[in-house]
Design an enzyme around this catalytic site. Structure first.
Site: not given
Length: 345
Positions: A85, A93-95, A255-257
């Site tokens: 990033q 990161s989940g996504s 947001c997964g995490t």
């Protein structure tokens, strides 16, 4: 054309959040472990140059991530990846895990088996099990078994010049989060408030990281609060989230995490139990299913194993290249697009 560097990117989004996947031309990243490779990307000038090349203008943009697909180090992993990033390389990161799984299966890098394919991803935070529902050559949905998540500290008081004293939870869900009930900053999680939420998130992240050091007890390469996630609970029990990301944007996915970190906080407060599953809704209305799969420990601290389920969609394929005579090889950011923090890039 005599390009100095070329990298092939598969365009993917997960519930609205862009997570491009570098599937070809990724240079060799030094390091015996994925965590060591993460550290190199964040500290070595050549690693920072690669991140800037892919994430900053004129080749990149503030929205989304670029996932470097890497050879796995762990014998049980099918592939490894690190998230790039604009600010730095991130561990988990989940996504982006959903984007990478979708890219691996729909590109044929990992063989797709219907109706279900299990892909083991290696991240700097550990192994993530991705169970993909597949039909007619498509990856329809991905359920992630995330890395252990835990509470660093609940109900931390932070004095702020704008909102007075606020309380937040510091939790780990693959990276460290500050979790803030959004009512404390007098806003609601709505698309029309995105700019105001991001501005508040950047202020809070800076204050937190100046005052409260956090380091993973077993993975020193993971330190500092990466994101501030605002949270709320809707009338139907759905968790509403807005994760704010440097230099100034909102995560389009739930947001997964961040939801993994929030699940650890909910578990610590006795609000969720083993086997519970609930919905989490993003600022744009897209959804994840969040579940509590198991209880465990990390360095002697209580921890949980979350699950995150969502959808990824491929939407393009392109090649990014560097002209050896390009005077803007190092990339740039401007405040008109990137916000006030662009001057720090």
């Amino acid at each position: 054309m005599r390009w100095k560097r070329t990298i092939q990117l598969l365009d993917v989004h997960c519930e609205g959040e862009i997570g491009k996947v570098a599937i070809g031309g990724v240079p060799k990243i030094p390091g015996e472990t994925i965590a060591a490779q993460l550290h190199w990307l964040n500290t070595d000038p050549k690693g920072q140059e690669l991140r800037r090349f892919l994430c900053l203008e004129p080749r990149g943009a503030p929205i989304g991530s670029v996932n470097l697909l890497l050879p796995a180090k762990h014998p049980d992993a099918d592939a490894a990846f690190i998230i790039l990033q604009p600010d730095q390389a991130h561990a988990s990161s989940g996504s982006n895990s959903i984007c990478v799984t979708t890219a691996l299966l729909e590109s044929g890098i990992v063989e797709m088996k219907e109706p279900e394919t299990v892909v083991t991803l290696e991240t700097a935070a550990g192994l993530v099990k991705a169970t993909a529902s597949c039909r007619d050559g498509r990856c329809e949905k991905v359920k992630l078994t995330m890395v252990p998540s835990f509470v660093h500290e609940l109900d931390v008081r932070l004095d702020t010049p704008e909102w007075g004293g606020i309380r937040l939870d510091l939790c780990y869900g693959g990276i460290f989060y500050a979790l803030v009930d959004v009512a404390q900053i007098n806003l609601a999680i709505e698309k029309g408030n995105a700019a105001a939420l991001v501005k508040a998130g950047m202020v809070l992240k800076d204050l937190i990281n100046r005052q409260i050091p956090v380091v993973h007890p077993e993975i020193p390469a993971i330190s500092g609060v990466a994101y501030v996630m605002f949270r709320d609970t809707e009338a139907d029990g759905t968790v509403r989230t807005c994760t704010t990301m440097w230099p100034g944007r909102a995560d389009r996915s739930p947001c997964g995490t961040g939801n993994s970190a929030n699940l650890a906080a909910l578990h610590a407060r006795g609000k969720v139990r083993l086997g519970d599953v609930f919905k989490s809704r993003s600022i744009i209305g897209s959804e994840f299913e969040v579940g509590l799969a198991a209880e465990t420990t990390v360095a002697g601290k209580p921890a949980i194993i979350p699950t995150i389920a969502g959808r990824g969609f491929t939407f393009g394929l392109h090649q990014v290249a560097l002209d050896p005579f390009d005077p803007l090889a190092d990339g740039f950011a401007m405040t008109d697009v990137w916000g006030p923090s662009a001057g720090e890039i």
